[in-house]
Design a protein around this motif. Sequence first.
Motif, PDB file in Angstrom:
ATOM      1  N   ARG A 137       0.819  -1.217   0.000  1.00  0.00           N
ATOM      2  CA  ARG A 137       0.000   0.000   0.000  1.00  0.00           C
ATOM      3  C   ARG A 137       0.850   1.263   0.000  1.00  0.00           C
ATOM      4  O   ARG A 137       0.405   2.322  -0.416  1.00  0.00           O
ATOM      5  N   SER A 166       1.674   3.625  -3.240  1.00  0.00           N
ATOM      6  CA  SER A 166       0.776   4.660  -3.767  1.00  0.00           C
ATOM      7  C   SER A 166       1.208   6.057  -3.344  1.00  0.00           C
ATOM      8  O   SER A 166       0.780   7.045  -3.921  1.00  0.00           O
ATOM      9  N   ALA A 169       0.581  13.319  10.354  1.00  0.00           N
ATOM     10  CA  ALA A 169      -0.843  13.026  10.227  1.00  0.00           C
ATOM     11  C   ALA A 169      -1.018  11.538   9.957  1.00  0.00           C
ATOM     12  O   ALA A 169      -0.202  10.927   9.281  1.00  0.00           O
ATOM     13  N   ASP A 210      -9.290  10.936  11.028  1.00  0.00           N
ATOM     14  CA  ASP A 210      -7.934  11.367  10.720  1.00  0.00           C
ATOM     15  C   ASP A 210      -7.448  12.191  11.895  1.00  0.00           C
ATOM     16  O   ASP A 210      -8.192  13.027  12.408  1.00  0.00           O
ATOM     17  N   ASN A 217      -1.806  16.764   5.046  1.00  0.00           N
ATOM     18  CA  ASN A 217      -3.114  16.389   4.513  1.00  0.00           C
ATOM     19  C   ASN A 217      -3.356  14.902   4.633  1.00  0.00           C
ATOM     20  O   ASN A 217      -2.422  14.102   4.650  1.00  0.00           O
ATOM     21  N   ILE A 218      -4.608  14.558   4.720  1.00  0.00           N
ATOM     22  CA  ILE A 218      -4.991  13.153   4.649  1.00  0.00           C
ATOM     23  C   ILE A 218      -5.991  13.026   3.514  1.00  0.00           C
ATOM     24  O   ILE A 218      -7.029  13.679   3.506  1.00  0.00           O
ATOM     25  N   LEU A 219      -5.611  12.215   2.553  1.00  0.00           N
ATOM     26  CA  LEU A 219      -6.387  12.107   1.328  1.00  0.00           C
ATOM     27  C   LEU A 219      -6.887  10.672   1.193  1.00  0.00           C
ATOM     28  O   LEU A 219      -6.111   9.731   1.263  1.00  0.00           O
ATOM     29  N   GLY A 240       1.724  13.924   5.005  1.00  0.00           N
ATOM     30  CA  GLY A 240       0.364  13.503   5.246  1.00  0.00           C
ATOM     31  C   GLY A 240       0.208  12.013   5.192  1.00  0.00           C
ATOM     32  O   GLY A 240       1.151  11.254   5.415  1.00  0.00           O
ATOM     33  N   HIS A 241      -0.971  11.611   4.886  1.00  0.00           N
ATOM     34  CA  HIS A 241      -1.300  10.198   4.883  1.00  0.00           C
ATOM     35  C   HIS A 241      -2.250   9.959   3.725  1.00  0.00           C
ATOM     36  O   HIS A 241      -3.138  10.758   3.470  1.00  0.00           O
ATOM     37  N   LEU A 242      -2.040   8.865   3.028  1.00  0.00           N
ATOM     38  CA  LEU A 242      -2.880   8.546   1.884  1.00  0.00           C
ATOM     39  C   LEU A 242      -3.605   7.225   2.122  1.00  0.00           C
ATOM     40  O   LEU A 242      -2.988   6.242   2.510  1.00  0.00           O
ATOM     41  N   HIS A 243      -4.923   7.246   1.938  1.00  0.00           N
ATOM     42  CA  HIS A 243      -5.682   5.991   1.885  1.00  0.00           C
ATOM     43  C   HIS A 243      -5.928   5.700   0.405  1.00  0.00           C
ATOM     44  O   HIS A 243      -6.840   6.267  -0.192  1.00  0.00           O
ATOM     45  N   PRO A 244      -5.111   4.847  -0.187  1.00  0.00           N
ATOM     46  CA  PRO A 244      -5.201   4.675  -1.642  1.00  0.00           C
ATOM     47  C   PRO A 244      -6.407   3.840  -2.073  1.00  0.00           C
ATOM     48  O   PRO A 244      -6.753   3.813  -3.240  1.00  0.00           O
ATOM     49  N   ASP A 245      -7.031   3.157  -1.152  1.00  0.00           N
ATOM     50  CA  ASP A 245      -8.032   2.164  -1.552  1.00  0.00           C
ATOM     51  C   ASP A 245      -9.359   2.388  -0.844  1.00  0.00           C
ATOM     52  O   ASP A 245     -10.034   1.455  -0.441  1.00  0.00           O
TER      53      ASP A 245
END
Lengths: 325, 325
Positions: free
Chosen positions: A18, A21, A62, A144, B101-103, B132-137
């Motif tokens: 993961r 990405s 974050a 978040d 950011n969290i996306l 930041g942090h990414l939730h790709p799914d």
Amino acid sequence: MNLDSLIDSIQNFEGVTRKKSIENVTNLLKDVYNVSGETLLAFGDDASAIDIGDNTVVLVAADGIWGKLMDADPYWAGYCSVLVNVNDIAAMGGKPIAMVNILSIDNEKIANEVLKGIVEGCKKFNVPMVGGHLHPDSNYNSLDVSIVGIAKKDHLITSFGATVGNKVLVAIDLDGKQHDKFALNWDTTFHKSPKLVQDQIKVMKTIAEKDLITAGKDISNPGILGTLEMLLESSSCGAIVELEKIPRNSDVSWEEWLKIYPGAGFVLTAKEENVDSVISLLKKYSIETAVVGEIIEDKKLFLTYDNQKKLLFDQEKNPVIGLSD
Amino acid sequence: MNLDSLIDSIQNFEGVTRKKSIENVTNLLKDVYNVSGETLLAFGDDASAIDIGDNTVVLVAADGIWGKLMDADPYWAGYCSVLVNVNDIAAMGGKPIAMVNILSIDNEKIANEVLKGIVEGCKKFNVPMVGGHLHPDSNYNSLDVSIVGIAKKDHLITSFGATVGNKVLVAIDLDGKQHDKFALNWDTTFHKSPKLVQDQIKVMKTIAEKDLITAGKDISNPGILGTLEMLLESSSCGAIVELEKIPRNSDVSWEEWLKIYPGAGFVLTAKEENVDSVISLLKKYSIETAVVGEIIEDKKLFLTYDNQKKLLFDQEKNPVIGLSD
């Protein structure tokens, strides 16, 4: 145990895959990560550091809580949102000072459980949740949390400082248990006193201020070796790690252990002469630390076991993040 | 124009009514907002302030971007995520230093547009997006941004300082246009130079450091009078406001104008002797400011127009947030 299948399992672990990405996001944002000229570190660390003068940096990180955890155990998700953020600041050698949260809810009962978990986490770690933003009418549940900390500019722990010949250490609290619903969640804090848990955070600051390590990173979703690989990518080097030297609670299999997300766990690199001090400082606070290998120039992470030496990650071919270009 | 129907429209405006959901969250979190003893302000301000010593506070705020804006115009959503956060710090008299950011994305095209908007916003306001942090799914698109700033402890603008007899000022950039898809989005920054936009942020710091105002708040989703009511609730007082004194771009109807989210807009309170200085300082940077009323003891917000005086908000009966208890 079969080393090949262990390596295959880590390489294909969701916590590792993961992370790739991120590359697209960081590529798009790299133009603006230092637009003001006050950002000290590149992407790839547990937190970012902003120079505010007087040898002080403000740390910012974050973390979003995984939707599956929110649905399965919202109280625990709330608690973990504090834990993971506090550990990001600890891993920089900083003092966590405040958090804010953004909560999207479609179900008030879940939201209340999440908030109760946050309250418990704040009390346990002595870090305030000072505000945030609520989406009261969303059609999903998400949480978040961002955290802010402060640290001394000349005593920061970063992911960028490992150099060839440094020892690689894994530091982890072995006194814990796997979460009932999430076997990879290695809880080491909930049953412990706030004092001990807070001391585990503070000791990282002590280690930073004594300049005992060259780099360090909080063990997170990619697990022990995935996190180490992220550190190696930031530091542009590789490592050879001896599997059986990694501190482990023997109730947990190697395959699970290498993927767990611990309540208190770090990968560190240090000069040989400082290794004993690091180990004994952490031992006071229930964190077991061992030298597991050494930093090498070749940008590859090798794992050895039972006279075999296998390649786990290669920054050219299968990096975890792939920030280098 | 009918004052009764205008009042009814504001009272039932989604930007106002949505804020009430905060009450439950703040009630649950009030035990931990100052668990460390270093949080200076209670809930209800644009940002929270943490005392780090040496007359310095770290400001922290968070904003989630509304799902509808993400879907309709993801580039603009990304840009606005910067704008709203920067304004939160400006409204405290602080200097914005970094954002994270969290996306969460289910659609890469939308995510790319969001990120491009963020990049544009960072360049415009000269504030870095440091991580930041990414939730790709994820199975939805959402964007949350947190911001950190610094300010002088003895020169903070808060929502808590309005006192009886203070003048109420509305300060707003009239040089703008309504967003094509969101009439309530009053864009005043996109077409302006980065210098002017950044000066609009800096002038609030100047006003803070000159101690020219007693309280201030960034005009956000609840609109001009909804935001003023939030300030009044924090300060435990009321106000009488004369509608026609509120600076307005005459292309926009009163009903829309009172609900708009401006690119640069603040409600302020000040002692009479400082009003002229505030007005002339803001005027230099395209922000039109006027005295629109006065603070009263009675915890009610009255609106007057054409010899009528009507009650808009009553902290006992229909507060916007209802933090007082």
